[in-house]
Design a protein around this motif. Structure first.
Motif, PDB file in Angstrom:
ATOM      1  N   UNK A   1     -20.585 -65.654  76.404  1.00  0.00           N
ATOM      2  CA  UNK A   1     -20.460 -64.293  75.878  1.00  0.00           C
ATOM      3  C   UNK A   1     -21.639 -63.471  76.374  1.00  0.00           C
ATOM      4  N   UNK A   2     -21.385 -62.320  76.993  1.00  0.00           N
ATOM      5  CA  UNK A   2     -22.471 -61.573  77.634  1.00  0.00           C
ATOM      6  C   UNK A   2     -22.427 -60.075  77.346  1.00  0.00           C
ATOM      7  N   UNK A   3     -21.756 -59.682  76.240  1.00  0.00           N
ATOM      8  CA  UNK A   3     -21.655 -58.272  75.914  1.00  0.00           C
ATOM      9  C   UNK A   3     -22.783 -57.902  74.957  1.00  0.00           C
ATOM     10  N   UNK A   4     -23.868 -57.305  75.489  1.00  0.00           N
ATOM     11  CA  UNK A   4     -25.026 -56.957  74.677  1.00  0.00           C
ATOM     12  C   UNK A   4     -24.676 -55.897  73.642  1.00  0.00           C
ATOM     13  N   UNK A   5     -23.865 -54.928  74.023  1.00  0.00           N
ATOM     14  CA  UNK A   5     -23.482 -53.867  73.096  1.00  0.00           C
ATOM     15  C   UNK A   5     -22.728 -54.446  71.901  1.00  0.00           C
ATOM     16  N   UNK A   6     -21.842 -55.392  72.162  1.00  0.00           N
ATOM     17  CA  UNK A   6     -21.059 -55.988  71.090  1.00  0.00           C
ATOM     18  C   UNK A   6     -21.955 -56.776  70.142  1.00  0.00           C
ATOM     19  N   UNK A   7     -22.914 -57.519  70.689  1.00  0.00           N
ATOM     20  CA  UNK A   7     -23.839 -58.277  69.847  1.00  0.00           C
ATOM     21  C   UNK A   7     -24.646 -57.334  68.958  1.00  0.00           C
ATOM     22  N   UNK A   8     -25.111 -56.213  69.534  1.00  0.00           N
ATOM     23  CA  UNK A   8     -25.868 -55.237  68.754  1.00  0.00           C
ATOM     24  C   UNK A   8     -24.994 -54.635  67.649  1.00  0.00           C
ATOM     25  N   UNK A   9     -23.740 -54.334  67.971  1.00  0.00           N
ATOM     26  CA  UNK A   9     -22.837 -53.763  66.968  1.00  0.00           C
ATOM     27  C   UNK A   9     -22.617 -54.731  65.813  1.00  0.00           C
ATOM     28  N   UNK A  10     -22.458 -56.012  66.126  1.00  0.00           N
ATOM     29  CA  UNK A  10     -22.241 -57.005  65.072  1.00  0.00           C
ATOM     30  C   UNK A  10     -23.449 -57.082  64.142  1.00  0.00           C
TER      31      UNK A  10
ATOM     32  N   UNK B   1     -26.639 -61.432  63.809  1.00  0.00           N
ATOM     33  CA  UNK B   1     -25.429 -61.784  64.564  1.00  0.00           C
ATOM     34  C   UNK B   1     -25.773 -62.882  65.549  1.00  0.00           C
ATOM     35  N   UNK B   2     -24.940 -63.888  65.630  1.00  0.00           N
ATOM     36  CA  UNK B   2     -25.141 -65.005  66.547  1.00  0.00           C
ATOM     37  C   UNK B   2     -24.131 -64.902  67.685  1.00  0.00           C
ATOM     38  N   UNK B   3     -24.554 -65.334  68.856  1.00  0.00           N
ATOM     39  CA  UNK B   3     -23.610 -65.424  69.973  1.00  0.00           C
ATOM     40  C   UNK B   3     -22.605 -66.517  69.636  1.00  0.00           C
ATOM     41  N   UNK B   4     -21.358 -66.135  69.548  1.00  0.00           N
ATOM     42  CA  UNK B   4     -20.360 -67.042  68.988  1.00  0.00           C
ATOM     43  C   UNK B   4     -19.752 -67.996  69.997  1.00  0.00           C
TER      44      UNK B   4
ATOM     45  N   UNK C   1     -28.222 -68.060  71.216  1.00  0.00           N
ATOM     46  CA  UNK C   1     -28.970 -66.829  71.052  1.00  0.00           C
ATOM     47  C   UNK C   1     -28.415 -66.014  69.895  1.00  0.00           C
ATOM     48  N   UNK C   2     -29.253 -65.110  69.397  1.00  0.00           N
ATOM     49  CA  UNK C   2     -28.831 -64.264  68.294  1.00  0.00           C
ATOM     50  C   UNK C   2     -29.654 -62.992  68.262  1.00  0.00           C
ATOM     51  N   UNK C   3     -29.314 -62.101  67.314  1.00  0.00           N
ATOM     52  CA  UNK C   3     -30.015 -60.835  67.191  1.00  0.00           C
ATOM     53  C   UNK C   3     -30.227 -60.513  65.711  1.00  0.00           C
TER      54      UNK C   3
ATOM     55  N   UNK D   1     -27.776 -60.436  55.607  1.00  0.00           N
ATOM     56  CA  UNK D   1     -26.358 -60.731  55.770  1.00  0.00           C
ATOM     57  C   UNK D   1     -26.094 -61.109  57.237  1.00  0.00           C
ATOM     58  N   UNK D   2     -25.245 -62.134  57.406  1.00  0.00           N
ATOM     59  CA  UNK D   2     -24.802 -62.524  58.740  1.00  0.00           C
ATOM     60  C   UNK D   2     -23.467 -61.838  59.034  1.00  0.00           C
ATOM     61  N   UNK D   3     -23.195 -61.659  60.282  1.00  0.00           N
ATOM     62  CA  UNK D   3     -21.895 -61.141  60.698  1.00  0.00           C
ATOM     63  C   UNK D   3     -20.851 -62.197  60.368  1.00  0.00           C
ATOM     64  N   UNK D   4     -19.941 -61.898  59.398  1.00  0.00           N
ATOM     65  CA  UNK D   4     -18.990 -62.888  58.915  1.00  0.00           C
ATOM     66  C   UNK D   4     -17.627 -62.252  58.719  1.00  0.00           C
ATOM     67  N   UNK D   5     -16.783 -62.886  57.878  1.00  0.00           N
ATOM     68  CA  UNK D   5     -15.411 -62.418  57.701  1.00  0.00           C
ATOM     69  C   UNK D   5     -15.358 -60.999  57.163  1.00  0.00           C
ATOM     70  N   UNK D   6     -16.273 -60.693  56.235  1.00  0.00           N
ATOM     71  CA  UNK D   6     -16.274 -59.352  55.676  1.00  0.00           C
ATOM     72  C   UNK D   6     -16.618 -58.318  56.738  1.00  0.00           C
ATOM     73  N   UNK D   7     -17.575 -58.679  57.542  1.00  0.00           N
ATOM     74  CA  UNK D   7     -17.972 -57.753  58.604  1.00  0.00           C
ATOM     75  C   UNK D   7     -16.842 -57.654  59.626  1.00  0.00           C
ATOM     76  N   UNK D   8     -16.158 -58.757  59.803  1.00  0.00           N
ATOM     77  CA  UNK D   8     -15.044 -58.717  60.759  1.00  0.00           C
ATOM     78  C   UNK D   8     -13.971 -57.716  60.324  1.00  0.00           C
ATOM     79  N   UNK D   9     -13.900 -57.484  59.025  1.00  0.00           N
ATOM     80  CA  UNK D   9     -12.917 -56.520  58.537  1.00  0.00           C
ATOM     81  C   UNK D   9     -13.199 -55.143  59.131  1.00  0.00           C
ATOM     82  N   UNK D  10     -14.506 -54.842  59.258  1.00  0.00           N
ATOM     83  CA  UNK D  10     -14.859 -53.562  59.864  1.00  0.00           C
ATOM     84  C   UNK D  10     -14.419 -53.531  61.323  1.00  0.00           C
TER      85      UNK D  10
END
Length: 842
Positions: free
Chosen positions: A547-556, A540-543, A440-442, A573-582
């Protein structure tokens, strides 16, 4: 007398417990030991409480008298009655449930209470059965000769020796001992009773409280000693393989045939009197049933109406004569009639009790209405089903209101799409039931330069664009994808049918995102001009599996969208290393928050709340963080991190404690003592274990007046667990602490269940206040909240009041309390006190 248990250091004497013969509940066994359900329960509690037990044998009425005189401390197996409650005390949780039944010698053929006319009935002296059966017989005009005796064994002995015609006992004793005396149970069952331990009035409140604690705890656990004891003692009471009801049915038929001729003369004498009573009772019952605001009806086995009350007659628009003998096909369309008859057959053929919510259409298709229906089987004296009785309550209006409230709470009024609340609910459900065969993804979509369009051409044109965007996105949706408007110019798509291979799933998500970019780039016709727009998309993809945190998926997905904005817009843009920096920055902030809590880097500021005369009546306490390196950090940045990390519990306690100290300080100042102080309580803090106790400790330590502390909760508290929230709010209200519902109107549960909550205040969300002059929907919601507050006698305060025009509108619809920049920004306490003093003097 027999003693068991351990010595209780706090008690000088053993606990004296009365034991009388009422097997299997309480009795003395063959070895002279106290035994039975109640005895084993007492021993289990005594072992845990450290009681010393002394069992005292006595007959039932002697036990009662000894208990009342204080010669006994505790008497088990006592049925509650108002008369007994005048001289005895009972605990709250029933220890056992029971009922009484009439027993006769085998082959007597007793089927009805009326057959006991002028018969001798043995009963336990001074028991609840004694009193209740006498009243029941008198109410039915049956003259019986009651024979009170000292114990149940004597009751059965008298009946077995033909010195009494019938015996009365509780069903457990009867099942166990009836066969030994040649006695069998009759269909005459009465007096369902709750059984307790009892003490003399005002003597052992602590003992009863301890019994209550154990019973409440044990009865919630199927593996507890309570259920082990009950199952062990009731095992011998199992029914025979051939149901007793079968033999009663067969015996009843034979008995009735044999008794028919003998009873004919007696019946003729009784019929006239009973008929008069019955006719009067029927008239009274008909009057009652005709005034009930529900359809009440009876059908026979052929599913034809044989009774219809006035409400049913009004529903069908026909007199009762035109209803009796007809089936549902005469009043409803074919589909409705088939559905109703299917549920009727479950009642008639299977003996089920059926509860259903039915939408019924009349035969002429003129009207549809929804009913909550309950149907039960009607049985004759031999247990055979001869019909059904139904009660149907019209809930059409309630359903329409619920649907309207649901759409208002979960759907965007502009585009008709699901809103953020519904998307989060759908995401949580989807993630919790994720399949192993797909990922799944968003997709998070934000329109580029939408604010410029609004500023240049106005909100009406912006609204037209949003509706057009929503329609274009709908055309791209597959069956397993869910589209929602998050708010403003932001949309989201939940992807549920992607490949189970991560790389392929990413390709599929990117393919849809590219189609979105393309279709939203096409020209829009907005009024008399063409508009070209673009959008930025984050994915953002469910990694990980599970994984069942909807809020976290939306934030990503949102973080990835901002990366697309920074990359020049009109891109993906996909949620990736750069986004992980945030995300890493959030981790740093969490560590800084922990330090801030230990070093007291937080302070409170206060925003005034005023009445219709603009006098300061209180304030809302707001937390601020003075970071030693970064300066003041906005609550919008650190509160979400505190929530997700759990640090909100410590921060929330700090805010509450500081606010209560301030209230206590104002209490000593006559010019400030009238001020209330509102404190925001997070969902996580409110639902934490021991929240109420911790709050009371803070109040006690600070000396703050409870009546001027106001806790502000968001509707998220209610949505997550309404029952638990209602219980906590009720407790707070009883303690004199006010509860305000913040951001009111942005959720659903509180609208549906508001009447269950003892709230002190509703707070109109600032998003509605901001738009009341431009958005008819916002104005309507504000009016509704004020009206709701008046009908429930709850204060209503509007937050975010920034202009005189907004104030005049709110005043015009009846809102009398306000908060916002128009009256003062959040400020230090000294400035608030000066403002309160100045406005108070004015």
């Amino acid at each position: 007398m027999l003693c068991v248990g351990a010595w209780l250091p706090a008690a000088a004497q053993p606990l004296r417990i009365g034991i009388y013969e009422n097997e299997p509940k309480v009795f003395t066994d063959a070895s002279g030991e106290a035994a039975g359900i109640f005895v084993d329960l007492t021993r289990e509690m005594a072992e845990r409480e450290g009681w010393t037990l002394e069992f005292v044998r006595c007959e039932w009425d002697a036990c009662l008298r000894a208990l009342q005189r204080g010669e006994l401390d505790l008497l088990p197996d006592v049925a509650y009655s108002d008369r007994r409650a005048r001289t005895l005390d009972f605990h709250r949780q029933p220890a056992l449930l029971s009922w009484s039944q009439v027993y006769v010698r085998e082959d007597t053929g007793l089927l009805s209470l009326f057959q006991l006319q002028e018969k001798r009935v043995a009963v336990l002296r001074n028991s609840v059965q004694h009193e209740t059966f006498a009243k029941m017989a008198d109410a039915f005009g049956v003259d019986v000769h009651l024979v009170p005796v000292a114990d149940l064994a004597h009751v059965f002995e008298l009946t077995a020796r033909n010195e009494a015609d019938a015996a009365i006992a509780n069903h457990r004793y009867g099942l166990l001992h009836g066969p030994r005396y040649g006695l069998e149970a009759t269909p005459i069952v009465f007096d369902p009773a709750q059984l307790y331990f009892a003490t003399a009035k005002g003597r052992h409140a602590d003992l009863l409280a301890a019994i209550d604690r154990w019973l409440v705890d044990w009865r919630q656990d199927d593996t507890s000693p309570y259920y082990d004891i009950v199952r062990r003692w009731e095992k011998p009471l199992r029914q025979p393989l051939v149901p007793v009801g079968f033999w009663w049915g067969l015996g009843g038929v034979i008995a009735l045939m044999l008794l028919a001729l003998a009873a004919a003369a007696w019946l003729r004498r009784e019929v006239a009197t009973k008929t008069r009573h019955l006719q009067e009772s029927e008239r009274k019952l008909a009057t009652i049933l005709d005034t009930v605001g529900a359809c009440i009806f009876i059908k026979d086995r052929a599913l034809r109406y044989v009774y219809a009350n006035r409400q049913t007659q009004e529903l069908f628009a026909r007199p009762v004569e035109a209803i009796i003998g007809k089936g549902d096909e005469a009043f409803f369309d074919a589909t409705t009639a088939e559905q109703l008859q299917a549920s009727d057959r479950r009642v008639i053929e299977a003996g089920e009790r059926v509860t259903s919510e039915d939408t019924n259409t009349t035969a002429d298709n003129a009207e549809k209405r929804t009913y909550l229906a309950v149907k039960i089987p009607l049985r004759d004296t031999r247990g055979r089903i001869y019909g059904l009785c139904g009660i149907a309550t019209d809930i059409s209006e309630r359903k329409r209101n619920e649907e309207a409230i649901y759409r208002l709470a979960y759907f965007d009024t502009l585009t008709g799409l699901p809103n953020r609340s519904l998307l989060m609910k759908q995401m949580s459900e989807s993630l919790s039931t994720a399949s192993e065969t797909s990922i799944q993804g968003l997709i998070y979509i934000d329109l580029d330069d939408f604010k410029d369009l609004n500023d240049l051409h106005g909100h009406a044109v912006g609204d037209d664009l949003l509706r057009d965007v929503a329609q274009r996105l709908r055309t791209l949706m597959q069956s397993e994808e869910q589209l929602a408007r998050l708010g403003g110019d932001e949309f989201a798509i939940l992807l549920k049918g992607l490949s189970s291979k991560p790389d392929q799933a990413r390709i599929e998500a990117e393919r849809l995102a590219q189609r979105i970019l393309a279709i939203l780039k096409e020209a829009y016709r907005l009024g008399d001009f063409r508009h070209h727009g673009t959008c930025s998309i984050g994915v953002a993809m469910v990694e990980e599996r599970g994984e069942d945190d909807a809020e976290e998926l939306l934030k990503r997905a949102e973080l990835a969208m901002y990366q697309a904005k920074r990359a020049g817009r009109n891109t993906i843009r996909f949620f990736d290393a750069e986004v992980r920096a945030a995300v890493a920055a959030r981790i740093v902030m969490e560590a800084d928050l922990r330090t801030a809590l230990s070093e007291e880097q937080f302070r409170l500021v206060y925003q005034p709340q005023v009445d219709a005369e603009q006098r300061v009546i209180g304030a809302e306490a707001l937390v601020r963080w003075d970071h030693p390196l970064q300066g003041e950090i906005s609550p919008g940045e650190f509160i979400p991190v505190a929530e997700s990390s759990g640090l909100i519990l410590g921060l929330g306690r700090l805010v509450l404690s500081t606010a209560c100290y301030q209230l206590a300080k104002w209490e000593k100042d006559a010019s400030m003592a009238h001020l209330t102080l509102a404190v925001n309580v997070s969902t996580r803090q409110f639902r934490s274990v021991g929240f109420v106790d911790d709050l009371l400790t803070i109040i006690q330590e600070t000396g703050a007046p409870r009546s001027r502390l106001k806790l502000e909760l968001t509707e998220t508290v209610l949505i997550e667990d309404l029952e638990e929230a209602a219980e906590t709010i009720t407790t707070l209200s009883r303690l004199g602490i006010c509860v305000s519902l913040d951001d009111f109107g942005t959720g659903y549960s509180s609208l549906a269940y508001l009447k269950l909550l003892p709230l002190s205040q509703l707070k109109i969300d600032q998003s509605f206040v901001r738009d009341v002059l431009e958005d008819p929907a916002a104005a309507a919601i504000a009016r509704s909240v004020v009206g709701l507050g008046k009908s429930l006698e709850v204060e209503v305060i509007a937050e975010g009041v920034e202009t005189t025009a907004q104030l005049e509108f709110l005043s015009g619809i009846g809102c009398r309390l306000y908060q916002g920049y128009l009256f003062g920004r959040p400020t230090e306490v000294e400035a608030l006190e000066r403002l309160a003093g100045r406005l108070q003097g004015a």
